[in-house]
Enzyme design. Structure first.
Site, PDB file in Angstrom:
ATOM      1  N   VAL A 149       7.953  11.361   6.027  1.00  0.00           N
ATOM      2  CA  VAL A 149       7.308  12.206   4.831  1.00  0.00           C
ATOM      3  C   VAL A 149       5.970  12.535   5.650  1.00  0.00           C
ATOM      4  CG1 VAL A 149       6.438  12.262   2.409  1.00  0.00           C
ATOM      5  CG2 VAL A 149       8.566  11.143   3.157  1.00  0.00           C
ATOM      6  N   GLN A 209       3.093  -9.755  13.156  1.00  0.00           N
ATOM      7  CA  GLN A 209       3.251  -8.659  13.926  1.00  0.00           C
ATOM      8  C   GLN A 209       1.869  -8.133  14.344  1.00  0.00           C
ATOM      9  OE1 GLN A 209       5.576  -6.866  10.549  1.00  0.00           O
ATOM     10  NE2 GLN A 209       4.442  -4.985  11.216  1.00  0.00           N
ATOM     11  N   SER A 241       0.966   7.589   6.030  1.00  0.00           N
ATOM     12  CA  SER A 241       0.705   6.131   6.553  1.00  0.00           C
ATOM     13  C   SER A 241      -0.351   5.207   5.654  1.00  0.00           C
ATOM     14  CB  SER A 241       0.101   6.111   8.000  1.00  0.00           C
ATOM     15  OG  SER A 241      -0.295   4.662   8.314  1.00  0.00           O
ATOM     16  N   SER A 242       0.005   4.026   5.510  1.00  0.00           N
ATOM     17  CA  SER A 242      -0.872   3.278   4.565  1.00  0.00           C
ATOM     18  C   SER A 242      -2.414   3.404   5.229  1.00  0.00           C
ATOM     19  CB  SER A 242      -0.401   1.749   4.499  1.00  0.00           C
ATOM     20  OG  SER A 242       0.699   1.728   3.997  1.00  0.00           O
ATOM     21  N   ALA A 291       0.994  -1.147  -0.208  1.00  0.00           N
ATOM     22  CA  ALA A 291      -0.153   0.118  -0.021  1.00  0.00           C
ATOM     23  C   ALA A 291       0.840   1.477  -0.007  1.00  0.00           C
ATOM     24  CB  ALA A 291      -1.062   0.155   1.196  1.00  0.00           C
ATOM     25  N   LEU A 292       1.628   1.329  -1.022  1.00  0.00           N
ATOM     26  CA  LEU A 292       2.862   2.132  -0.977  1.00  0.00           C
ATOM     27  C   LEU A 292       2.542   3.752  -1.120  1.00  0.00           C
ATOM     28  CD1 LEU A 292       5.260   0.183  -3.397  1.00  0.00           C
ATOM     29  CD2 LEU A 292       5.198   0.237  -0.736  1.00  0.00           C
ATOM     30  N   HIS A 293       3.123   4.608  -0.618  1.00  0.00           N
ATOM     31  CA  HIS A 293       2.995   6.013  -0.598  1.00  0.00           C
ATOM     32  C   HIS A 293       4.207   6.633  -0.745  1.00  0.00           C
ATOM     33  CE1 HIS A 293       4.027   5.945   3.669  1.00  0.00           C
ATOM     34  NE2 HIS A 293       3.121   5.091   3.874  1.00  0.00           N
ATOM     35  N   ASP A 330       8.419   5.094  12.137  1.00  0.00           N
ATOM     36  CA  ASP A 330       8.263   3.891  13.238  1.00  0.00           C
ATOM     37  C   ASP A 330       9.422   3.958  14.022  1.00  0.00           C
ATOM     38  OD1 ASP A 330       5.982   2.185  12.098  1.00  0.00           O
ATOM     39  OD2 ASP A 330       6.792   3.181  10.498  1.00  0.00           O
ATOM     40  N   HIS A 386       7.047   5.449   1.716  1.00  0.00           N
ATOM     41  CA  HIS A 386       8.048   4.318   1.043  1.00  0.00           C
ATOM     42  C   HIS A 386       8.875   4.620   0.058  1.00  0.00           C
ATOM     43  CE1 HIS A 386       4.142   2.467   2.728  1.00  0.00           C
ATOM     44  NE2 HIS A 386       5.084   1.642   3.472  1.00  0.00           N
TER      45      HIS A 386
END
Ligand code: AMP
Length: 280
Positions: free
Chosen positions: A176, A61, A185-186, A32-34, A150, A37
Site C-alpha cells: 500500500v 530482529q 511504513s511505520s 504503529a499501524l497504518h 517486505d 497493516h
C-alpha cells in the site's frame, strides 16, 4: 475484541476458535499501524472466520545499533484501530513473555537470510524467522498474512514454512502506497518533510526498471544502471542495495523476464533505512 498478553491465554483462545469450527487468520505486526497493516487485516477477514493481530516489537530482529528503543510505538491507538476494524483477537506480549530467561533457540533459514536486507542487517532474518515461528506455534492459524513490502522477509518465511512443514498458508498482500508512491511504513514517521520528498526517488527508480523491462530491456546491468542514474538525482538518499533478484531465492537474475523477477531497493534517508520493491 480479546486483548491478550500471555501465550497461555492466546493458545486457549485459539483452541476455543478451532473447537467452534472457525478458521483463523494471523496478521503479525510490530504495531504503529497504518493502512498497509489494515490491508492485511481486511484480506484476512475476507478469507478467515476469525482474525488475530500480534503487536510485538521483536528485539531479536534489531541489530545493536538499530532503532529498537526508538521504534514508533502506539499501542493504545493501535488497539482502538483494530477494534474498529472488527479484529477478534490482539496479542501484545512483553519481550519476557516471548523470550523467557535463557531462551537460546533460534530459527535460521540458511543462505536466504544473508541476502538483501540480511546482508546489511546480520541476524535480522534469524530474529524474524524465530518470532514468526513462535507466533505460528502459538496461534496455529490456517493462514498468515504478510505484505509484499517486505519481499525478502516473504522469501525467508516461505522457505521456513516449507522446511519446517508448518501447516499454514502464507498470503502475500500488495504494497500500500501514499498517493505519490511512497510505500507506507511505520518508519516514515521518522522522516522530515524534505526527507519524505527525497524518499520518493526510490519508487521512481523501481518504476524506471519496470518501464524499461516492458520496453524490451532484459539486461539487469543496464536496468540497474538506469535506476542508479535516477537515484543519483537525490544525493541525500544513500543506496544500500538496488538488486534484481529471483523472488524465491533472492539471488541475482542474469536475464530479467516479466513474472520471474523482483526489483528491490534499500536506502538510508538521513538516519532512516527504507526499503521498497516491485515484482516485475
Ligand atoms: P511491520 O509492522 O512493519 O513489521 O509490518 C507488519 C506486516 O505489515 C508485514 O507483513 C509487512 O510486510 C506489512 N506491511 C508493512 N508495510 C506495508 C505496506 N505499505 N503495504 C502492505 N503491507 C505492509
Amino acid at each position: 475484541m480479546l486483548l491478550l498478553k500471555t501465550i497461555a491465554e492466546t493458545w486457549n483462545a485459539c483452541e476455543r476458535m478451532r473447537t467452534a469450527g472457525k478458521t483463523l487468520g494471523l496478521v503479525p505486526t510490530m504495531g504503529a499501524l497504518h493502512q498497509g497493516h489494515l490491508s492485511l487485516v481486511r484480506a484476512a477477514q475476507a478469507s478467515c472466520d476469525a482474525v488475530a493481530v500480534s503487536i510485538f516489537v521483536n528485539p531479536t530482529q534489531f541489530g545493536p545499533k538499530e532503532d529498537f528503543a526508538g521504534y514508533p510505538r502506539s499501542l493504545e491507538q493501535d488497539c482502538r484501530t483494530l477494534e474498529a476494524a472488527g479484529v477478534d483477537l490482539v496479542f501484545t506480549p512483553s519481550a519476557a513473555e516471548m523470550y523467557p530467561n535463557g531462551a537460546s533457540t533460534f530459527v535460521e533459514v540458511a543462505g536466504l537470510s544473508d541476502r538483501l536486507d540480511g546482508a546489511s542487517r546480520p541476524g535480522h532474518f534469524r530474529g524474524v524467522a524465530t518470532v514468526v515461528a513462535k507466533l505460528l506455534h502459538i496461534f496455529a492459524p490456517e493462514r498468515a498474512f504478510f505484505g509484499q513490502k517486505d519481499a525478502a522477509q516473504i522469501a525467508v518465511l516461505g522457505k521456513m514454512v516449507r522446511d519446517l512443514q508448518f501447516p499454514v498458508r502464507l498470503e502475500v498482500c500488495p504494497t500500500v502506497r501514499e498517493p505519490d508512491g511512497l510505500a507506507l511504513s511505520s518508519r516514515n514517521s521518522y522522516l522530515s518533510d524534505e526527507q519524505r520528498r527525497q524518499a520518493l526517488v526510490l519508487y521512481r527508480a523501481l518504476l524506471a526498471v519496470q518501464q524499461q523491462l516492458h520496453g524490451g530491456e532484459h539486461d539487469p546491468g543496464k536496468l540497474i544502471a538506469a535506476a542508479m542514474r535516477i537515484l543519483d538525482e537525490e544525493p541525500a538518499v544513500r543506496v544500500d542495495y538496488f538488486s534484481i533478484v529471483d523472488p524465491e531465492t533472492l539471488e541475482d537474475v542474469l536475464d530479467v523476464r516479466p513474472g520471474a523477477a523482483l526489483v528491490a531497493v534499500a536506502a538510508l534517508v538521513g538516519a532512516t533505512r527504507l526499503i521498497d520493491n516491485l515484482p516485475l
